[in-house]
Design an enzyme around this catalytic site. Sequence first.
Site, PDB file in Angstrom:
ATOM      1  N   HIS A 109     -21.372  62.620  37.723  1.00 36.04           N
ATOM      2  CA  HIS A 109     -22.687  62.620  38.363  1.00 36.04           C
ATOM      3  C   HIS A 109     -23.275  61.216  38.257  1.00 36.04           C
ATOM      4  O   HIS A 109     -23.172  60.580  37.211  1.00 36.04           O
ATOM      5  CB  HIS A 109     -23.621  63.613  37.663  1.00 36.04           C
ATOM      6  CG  HIS A 109     -23.161  65.032  37.740  1.00 36.04           C
ATOM      7  ND1 HIS A 109     -22.909  65.807  36.630  1.00 36.04           N
ATOM      8  CD2 HIS A 109     -22.887  65.824  38.811  1.00 36.04           C
ATOM      9  CE1 HIS A 109     -22.527  67.021  37.007  1.00 36.04           C
ATOM     10  NE2 HIS A 109     -22.501  67.056  38.322  1.00 36.04           N
ATOM     11  N   GLU A 118     -18.022  76.455  36.573  1.00 31.82           N
ATOM     12  CA  GLU A 118     -17.449  75.163  36.196  1.00 31.82           C
ATOM     13  C   GLU A 118     -16.681  75.310  34.891  1.00 31.82           C
ATOM     14  O   GLU A 118     -17.054  76.083  34.007  1.00 31.82           O
ATOM     15  CB  GLU A 118     -18.564  74.119  36.028  1.00 31.82           C
ATOM     16  CG  GLU A 118     -18.056  72.723  35.674  1.00 31.82           C
ATOM     17  CD  GLU A 118     -19.175  71.694  35.569  1.00 31.82           C
ATOM     18  OE1 GLU A 118     -19.168  70.922  34.598  1.00 31.82           O
ATOM     19  OE2 GLU A 118     -20.051  71.676  36.455  1.00 31.82           O
ATOM     20  N   ASP A 176     -28.032  74.603  41.762  1.00 31.04           N
ATOM     21  CA  ASP A 176     -27.051  73.661  41.225  1.00 31.04           C
ATOM     22  C   ASP A 176     -27.179  73.608  39.701  1.00 31.04           C
ATOM     23  O   ASP A 176     -28.269  73.367  39.177  1.00 31.04           O
ATOM     24  CB  ASP A 176     -27.310  72.277  41.841  1.00 31.04           C
ATOM     25  CG  ASP A 176     -26.154  71.320  41.654  1.00 31.04           C
ATOM     26  OD1 ASP A 176     -25.027  71.787  41.415  1.00 31.04           O
ATOM     27  OD2 ASP A 176     -26.383  70.098  41.745  1.00 31.04           O
ATOM     28  N   ASN A 194     -20.260  67.713  46.540  1.00 29.53           N
ATOM     29  CA  ASN A 194     -21.678  67.550  46.219  1.00 29.53           C
ATOM     30  C   ASN A 194     -22.104  66.088  46.295  1.00 29.53           C
ATOM     31  O   ASN A 194     -21.448  65.220  45.709  1.00 29.53           O
ATOM     32  CB  ASN A 194     -21.967  68.067  44.813  1.00 29.53           C
ATOM     33  CG  ASN A 194     -21.740  69.555  44.659  1.00 29.53           C
ATOM     34  OD1 ASN A 194     -21.255  70.219  45.574  1.00 29.53           O
ATOM     35  ND2 ASN A 194     -22.090  70.087  43.515  1.00 29.53           N
ATOM     36  N   VAL A 195     -23.213  65.848  46.983  1.00 26.08           N
ATOM     37  CA  VAL A 195     -23.747  64.492  47.125  1.00 26.08           C
ATOM     38  C   VAL A 195     -25.243  64.508  46.853  1.00 26.08           C
ATOM     39  O   VAL A 195     -25.970  65.314  47.429  1.00 26.08           O
ATOM     40  CB  VAL A 195     -23.484  63.925  48.547  1.00 26.08           C
ATOM     41  CG1 VAL A 195     -24.136  62.562  48.724  1.00 26.08           C
ATOM     42  CG2 VAL A 195     -21.986  63.835  48.827  1.00 26.08           C
ATOM     43  N   GLY A 203     -19.846  63.431  44.409  1.00 26.80           N
ATOM     44  CA  GLY A 203     -19.188  62.935  45.612  1.00 26.80           C
ATOM     45  C   GLY A 203     -19.597  61.537  46.029  1.00 26.80           C
ATOM     46  O   GLY A 203     -18.947  60.923  46.877  1.00 26.80           O
TER      47      GLY A 203
END
Length: 287
Positions: free
Chosen positions: A183, A137, A85, A233-234, A213
């Site tokens: 984030h 990204e 990540d 994404n969590v 997320g």
Amino acid sequence: MPLVSMTEMLNKAKNEGYAVGQFNINNLEYTQAILQAAQAENSPVILGVSEGAAKYMGGFKTVVAMVKGLMEYYEMTVPVAIHLDHGSSFEKCVEAMYAGFTSVMIDGSHYPLEENIALTKRVVDVAHTIGISVEAELGRIGGQEDDLVVDDAEAMYAIPAECDRLVRETGVDCFAPALGSVHGPYKGEPKLGFDRMKEVMELTGVPLVLHGGTGIPTKDIQKAISLGTAKINVNTENQITSTKTVRKVLEEKPELYDTRKFMGPARDTIKETVIGKIREFSSSNKA
């Protein structure tokens, strides 16, 4: 079942109208909980690993060995990807690949477009020769991820035409355009740029990724999925709920000193949280 790349699972998710959760692993208990949740829900899953978390756990090779050991122990039958990540450099991405990661994100979003494209293409050229998926990204996603901090003034929405160019020229497998998510915890109601998301999807055709997320309302999650978001994404939600459990256990039993007595309940809380997210993303029984 061996570790797999994200490519097939995300293409399937985009085509069938659901999203696969990336749940970040920060230690043994997180990894146990996320794998158990995915197996219980018969859902594909992505284990996200930041560079900081990898360092905390003993390096990329240690992380891969832990994940493989747990997958064997739990007799996993669902697709599992292990994903770097926010990879900070070409070198870090390659290091993760050769340690056994099956997917990497190269985050060149802080560079001008030309440099982002050149860096991303270098990573893709290596990754695709060995069957590893790549995420890129564009734009700047606000908030904090490890040591990466982007304040609200620096956060930028991705420009659809630039997204199209990056995806076309690099051949990435999935793409994270900055469209208003952050984030960490949200300050107020999230404001996702759905019009741009739709345009980016129509231009690029690749599975889209939604970072940050945690805290996004279910209706917005569902709308994002309908517009081609196939990976969500969590991390923060698992951190908050598990820490709350640890505090509760130790407040009720301050004499406890066996780490397993409070980390076990924290692990159970993470598992419950991940199961809830898997169901929200509609990936249950999609393995």
